[in-house]
Design a protein around this motif. Structure first.
Motif, PDB file in Angstrom:
ATOM      1  N   ARG A  39      28.418 -10.682 -45.230  1.00  0.00           N
ATOM      2  CA  ARG A  39      28.740 -11.135 -46.585  1.00  0.00           C
ATOM      3  C   ARG A  39      29.795 -10.268 -47.267  1.00  0.00           C
ATOM      4  N   LEU A  40      29.921  -9.015 -46.830  1.00  0.00           N
ATOM      5  CA  LEU A  40      30.931  -8.103 -47.377  1.00  0.00           C
ATOM      6  C   LEU A  40      31.797  -7.630 -46.222  1.00  0.00           C
ATOM      7  N   ARG A  41      33.062  -7.968 -46.281  1.00  0.00           N
ATOM      8  CA  ARG A  41      33.987  -7.661 -45.184  1.00  0.00           C
ATOM      9  C   ARG A  41      34.523  -6.242 -45.300  1.00  0.00           C
ATOM     10  N   ILE A  51      36.874  -1.148 -47.799  1.00  0.00           N
ATOM     11  CA  ILE A  51      36.659  -2.505 -48.293  1.00  0.00           C
ATOM     12  C   ILE A  51      37.866  -2.871 -49.143  1.00  0.00           C
ATOM     13  N   ARG A  52      38.503  -3.973 -48.797  1.00  0.00           N
ATOM     14  CA  ARG A  52      39.645  -4.452 -49.577  1.00  0.00           C
ATOM     15  C   ARG A  52      39.169  -4.865 -50.965  1.00  0.00           C
ATOM     16  N   ASP A  54      40.130  -7.265 -52.860  1.00  0.00           N
ATOM     17  CA  ASP A  54      39.904  -8.713 -52.929  1.00  0.00           C
ATOM     18  C   ASP A  54      38.553  -9.098 -52.327  1.00  0.00           C
ATOM     19  N   ASP A  55      38.185  -8.470 -51.204  1.00  0.00           N
ATOM     20  CA  ASP A  55      36.900  -8.769 -50.568  1.00  0.00           C
ATOM     21  C   ASP A  55      35.740  -8.294 -51.426  1.00  0.00           C
ATOM     22  N   LEU A  56      35.889  -7.155 -52.076  1.00  0.00           N
ATOM     23  CA  LEU A  56      34.850  -6.656 -52.972  1.00  0.00           C
ATOM     24  C   LEU A  56      34.656  -7.624 -54.140  1.00  0.00           C
ATOM     25  N   ARG A  57      35.734  -8.066 -54.737  1.00  0.00           N
ATOM     26  CA  ARG A  57      35.643  -8.998 -55.869  1.00  0.00           C
ATOM     27  C   ARG A  57      35.040 -10.340 -55.443  1.00  0.00           C
ATOM     28  N   THR A  58      35.417 -10.819 -54.259  1.00  0.00           N
ATOM     29  CA  THR A  58      34.846 -12.066 -53.740  1.00  0.00           C
ATOM     30  C   THR A  58      33.351 -11.918 -53.540  1.00  0.00           C
ATOM     31  N   TRP A  59      32.922 -10.800 -52.964  1.00  0.00           N
ATOM     32  CA  TRP A  59      31.494 -10.546 -52.748  1.00  0.00           C
ATOM     33  C   TRP A  59      30.757 -10.485 -54.076  1.00  0.00           C
ATOM     34  N   SER A  62      30.225 -13.799 -55.548  1.00  0.00           N
ATOM     35  CA  SER A  62      29.285 -14.652 -54.813  1.00  0.00           C
ATOM     36  C   SER A  62      27.833 -14.361 -55.170  1.00  0.00           C
TER      37      SER A  62
END
Length: 71
Positions: A39-41, A51-52, A54-59, A62
């Motif tokens: 769930r967290l890339r 952790i990028r 953008d990926d943190l914000r997306t996670w 969600s």
């Protein structure tokens, strides 16, 4: 440019795990669990786990509001 040269107008693009824990107030074990579940890339750079932003914000986006309060 190193991290100390960054100004407030230039947010970090990559975050270390300990920074994500500090920024989100979510425990380290929970962060690693989210990574393990996919769930967290993450990005590996040498030995560093990053952790990028953008990926943190997306996670974060969600998560339901109840998960945010539980973590």
């Amino acid at each position: 440019m190193n991290a100390n040269d960054r100004t407030s107008s230039q947010p970090a693009l990559l975050h270390r795990i300990h920074d994500v824990v500090r920024m989100t107030n979510v425990g380290r074990t929970t962060i690693y669990g989210e990574i393990a579940s996919g769930r967290l890339r993450i990005v590996k750079l040498g030995r560093a786990t990053l952790i990028r932003d953008d990926d943190l914000r997306t996670w974060l986006d969600s998560l339901s509001s109840s998960e945010r309060h539980a973590a």
